[in-house]
Every structure is written in C-alpha cells, then in structure tokens.
Design a protein around this motif. Sequence first.
Motif, short mmCIF file in Angstrom:
data_model
loop_
_atom_site.label_atom_id
_atom_site.label_comp_id
_atom_site.label_asym_id
_atom_site.label_seq_id
_atom_site.Cartn_x
_atom_site.Cartn_y
_atom_site.Cartn_z
N LEU A 104 0.83 -1.21 0.00
CA LEU A 104 0.00 0.00 0.00
C LEU A 104 0.86 1.26 0.00
N ILE A 105 1.97 1.24 0.73
CA ILE A 105 2.88 2.39 0.74
C ILE A 105 3.42 2.62 -0.66
N LEU A 106 3.78 1.55 -1.35
CA LEU A 106 4.29 1.67 -2.71
C LEU A 106 3.24 2.28 -3.63
N VAL A 107 2.03 1.76 -3.59
CA VAL A 107 0.96 2.26 -4.46
C VAL A 107 0.62 3.71 -4.08
N ALA A 108 0.51 3.99 -2.78
CA ALA A 108 0.20 5.35 -2.33
C ALA A 108 1.31 6.32 -2.72
N GLY A 109 2.55 5.88 -2.63
CA GLY A 109 3.68 6.72 -3.02
C GLY A 109 3.68 7.01 -4.51
N LEU A 110 3.41 6.00 -5.32
CA LEU A 110 3.32 6.21 -6.77
C LEU A 110 2.17 7.15 -7.11
N ASN A 111 1.05 6.99 -6.41
CA ASN A 111 -0.09 7.88 -6.61
C ASN A 111 0.29 9.32 -6.23
N ALA A 112 1.02 9.49 -5.14
CA ALA A 112 1.45 10.83 -4.71
C ALA A 112 2.39 11.45 -5.73
N ILE A 113 3.30 10.66 -6.27
CA ILE A 113 4.21 11.17 -7.30
C ILE A 113 3.42 11.59 -8.53
N TRP A 114 2.47 10.76 -8.94
CA TRP A 114 1.64 11.09 -10.10
C TRP A 114 0.87 12.39 -9.85
N LEU A 115 0.28 12.51 -8.67
CA LEU A 115 -0.47 13.73 -8.33
C LEU A 115 0.44 14.95 -8.36
N ALA A 116 1.63 14.83 -7.78
CA ALA A 116 2.55 15.96 -7.74
C ALA A 116 2.97 16.37 -9.15
N ARG A 117 3.26 15.40 -9.98
CA ARG A 117 3.64 15.72 -11.37
C ARG A 117 2.47 16.32 -12.13
N ARG A 118 1.30 15.77 -11.92
CA ARG A 118 0.11 16.29 -12.59
C ARG A 118 -0.17 17.72 -12.14
N PHE A 119 -0.03 17.95 -10.86
CA PHE A 119 -0.29 19.28 -10.31
C PHE A 119 0.70 20.30 -10.86
#
Length: 154
Positions: A104-119
């Motif tokens: 879950l940490i891995l998936v949540a971290g990848l999601n956070a990176i995606w959100l940051a890049r998208r933002f």
Amino acid sequence: MIVAFLSAVEAWAPIAALRNSMLVYPLVNAGHILGVALLVGSLIPLDLRLAGLWRQVMLMPVWRMLSRTAVCGFLLALITGLLLFATRATEYVESTLFLTKLALILVAGLNAIWLARRFTALLSPATAVVRPAAVASIILWVGVLVLGRLVGYF
C-alpha cells in the motif's frame, strides 16, 4: 538467503541495543508515529482540497505547505520505520499484514508522485483527472495507517 541477511541485521549490535533499550526504542517508535501523523495529517486535508472541498481556499499555498510537510513526515516515518523493522526483521518479513502495508505504501507513493507531477504540470489540477487520485490517496494512506497499527498486535 534473505532470512540469513535479516537475521544478521537483527543481530547487529546497534539494532540489538535499540531492541533492548527501554528509552531509545520508545523514542524511535514515537518518532515513527510523529512521522505518520505529519504525513497523513498533511495529505488528508490536501487530498480533500484536491478532491473539490474548500474551493474558496486558494490551492497553491495549501499545496506548498502541506506537500512539504507530508514529505518531511514521510522521511521521518521511513527512517524510524526502517529502524523498527530491523529490530524484528525476520518476523515482519513473514507477516502478511506488514507486506500488505508495504504494498500500500508503494501504491500510495506512486499515486502521490503522479499527483505531484500532474499538479505541477498543470499548475492548477484538472478536477476530473485529479479528484479520483486524491480520493484514492486518502483511502490508501488510511489503509497504511490501519495496517501499521495492526502489525503491532498480530
């Protein structure tokens, strides 16, 4: 092979001292809780704002402050978490709850990176694209939090 390595980590003098310390171990544990609190406590309001709540609040200052706080919390949780893991590594590596928490940490971290890049790419997130990722972030990080607590009891 991995079990032998993890056994050696557990037996390493500084880790054995940490495990047996009546002062340092609780302090490291408290540091881990503080890191998780900073991480989750920053991400939930940020994700709620990204999901569309509090539209009257300007997003950019909230993003700057809370994303930085979340990164600091993550780093603190990571460092202290590695220390805590090392004290019982062979036990944790066999725990389904612990391994699920890591996933879950891995998936949540990848999601956070995606959100940051998208933002940063949009400078103002497209709600239709960002909203589901923000909601997923809340669910994932709360899942990490719950599993982290359960690991200590099972």
